[in-house]
Design a protein around this motif. Structure first.
Motif, PDB file in Angstrom:
ATOM      1  N   THR A  38       0.767  -0.636  -0.423  1.00 48.66           N
ATOM      2  CA  THR A  38      -0.179   0.291   0.713  1.00 48.66           C
ATOM      3  C   THR A  38       0.612   1.460   0.278  1.00 48.66           C
ATOM      4  O   THR A  38       0.955   2.158   1.128  1.00 48.66           O
ATOM      5  N   PRO A  39       0.824   1.266  -1.136  1.00 54.08           N
ATOM      6  CA  PRO A  39       1.948   3.064  -1.140  1.00 54.08           C
ATOM      7  C   PRO A  39       1.229   4.223  -0.901  1.00 54.08           C
ATOM      8  O   PRO A  39       0.447   3.943  -1.006  1.00 54.08           O
ATOM      9  N   PRO A  40       2.238   5.864  -0.449  1.00 52.20           N
ATOM     10  CA  PRO A  40       0.931   6.502  -0.498  1.00 52.20           C
ATOM     11  C   PRO A  40       0.472   6.635  -1.960  1.00 52.20           C
ATOM     12  O   PRO A  40       1.124   6.653  -2.876  1.00 52.20           O
ATOM     13  N   TYR A  66      -8.608   1.568   1.822  1.00 54.09           N
ATOM     14  CA  TYR A  66      -7.264   1.667   1.219  1.00 54.09           C
ATOM     15  C   TYR A  66      -6.786   2.029   3.390  1.00 54.09           C
ATOM     16  O   TYR A  66      -7.431   3.221   3.835  1.00 54.09           O
ATOM     17  N   ASP A  69      -3.644   5.856   6.834  1.00 56.17           N
ATOM     18  CA  ASP A  69      -2.343   6.993   7.123  1.00 56.17           C
ATOM     19  C   ASP A  69      -1.079   7.260   5.852  1.00 56.17           C
ATOM     20  O   ASP A  69      -0.874   7.129   5.885  1.00 56.17           O
ATOM     21  N   ARG A  70      -1.985   6.406   4.536  1.00 54.26           N
ATOM     22  CA  ARG A  70      -1.147   6.183   3.870  1.00 54.26           C
ATOM     23  C   ARG A  70      -2.066   6.834   2.722  1.00 54.26           C
ATOM     24  O   ARG A  70      -1.596   6.959   1.225  1.00 54.26           O
ATOM     25  N   GLY A 118       1.940  11.277  -3.139  1.00 53.01           N
ATOM     26  CA  GLY A 118       1.344  10.133  -3.227  1.00 53.01           C
ATOM     27  C   GLY A 118       2.516   9.773  -4.102  1.00 53.01           C
ATOM     28  O   GLY A 118       2.719  10.710  -5.313  1.00 53.01           O
TER      29      GLY A 118
END
Length: 178
Positions: A38-40, A66, A69-70, A118
């Motif tokens: 789960t990337p930003p 999702y 915090d991401r 992101g």
């Protein structure tokens, strides 16, 4: 001459409606590498006079599948200061940007892009709700380094044209095309 034009038109329509989708079926399916992390993610939306729609959209973001915090959420209000308060009330972590003069959606997205942090950027309108799993579904495609953009499916599915367009989108995606 008219008969020739008529049959040329019939052939063109047949290719568009039948031949093109069939030719896509003949192409081999492209193997995809998927990512499961789960990337930003930055969600960017531009709004004009859509207070109720923006409120509903931002409140629905709390239901995304999702990690919150991401997520970075940026809303650009295109000349409407009222929307800043609406955005902040509906999604307290929002970064709300007021463009004092109306400049349009592309200018709004360009302004917001400068603040985006992101790894994946989601561009969306204020007046359509996101499906809870859409961000996770989009992100997984970026495990393949040759993929630079992903498009979602349209929300309209009632007409024959919508069904046809969705079929073409799936077939083109299957082959690695856009």
């Amino acid at each position: 001459m008219r008969v020739l034009l008529f049959w040329a038109s019939v052939c063109q329509a047949a290719w568009t409606l039948i031949g093109y989708p069939l030719s896509l079926l003949l192409l081999p399916a492209r193997p995809w590498r998927r990512r499961e992390d789960t990337p930003p993610v930055t969600i960017l939306m531009a709004a004009y006079y859509e207070a109720e729609e923006l409120r509903a959209k931002l409140e629905a973001l709390h239901g995304l599948d999702y990690p919150s915090d991401r997520l970075q959420v940026i809303v650009v209000s295109d000349g409407n200061p009222e929307l800043i308060a609406v955005a902040e009330a509906a999604y307290p972590a929002v970064e709300a940007i007021l463009m004092p003069e109306r400049g349009g959606k592309p200018r709004g997205f360009n302004t917001a892009m400068a603040r985006a942090t992101g790894e994946v950027i989601v561009l969306t309108d204020a007046n359509n709700l996101l499906d809870p799993g859409c961000v996770r579904a989009a992100v997984r495609h970026f495990g393949d380094p040759s993929i630079v953009a992903v498009a979602g499916t349209p929300g309209e599915t009632g007409s024959a044209y919508d069904v046809y367009e969705s079929l073409l989108q799936r077939l083109e995606s299957r082959s690695g095309s856009v």
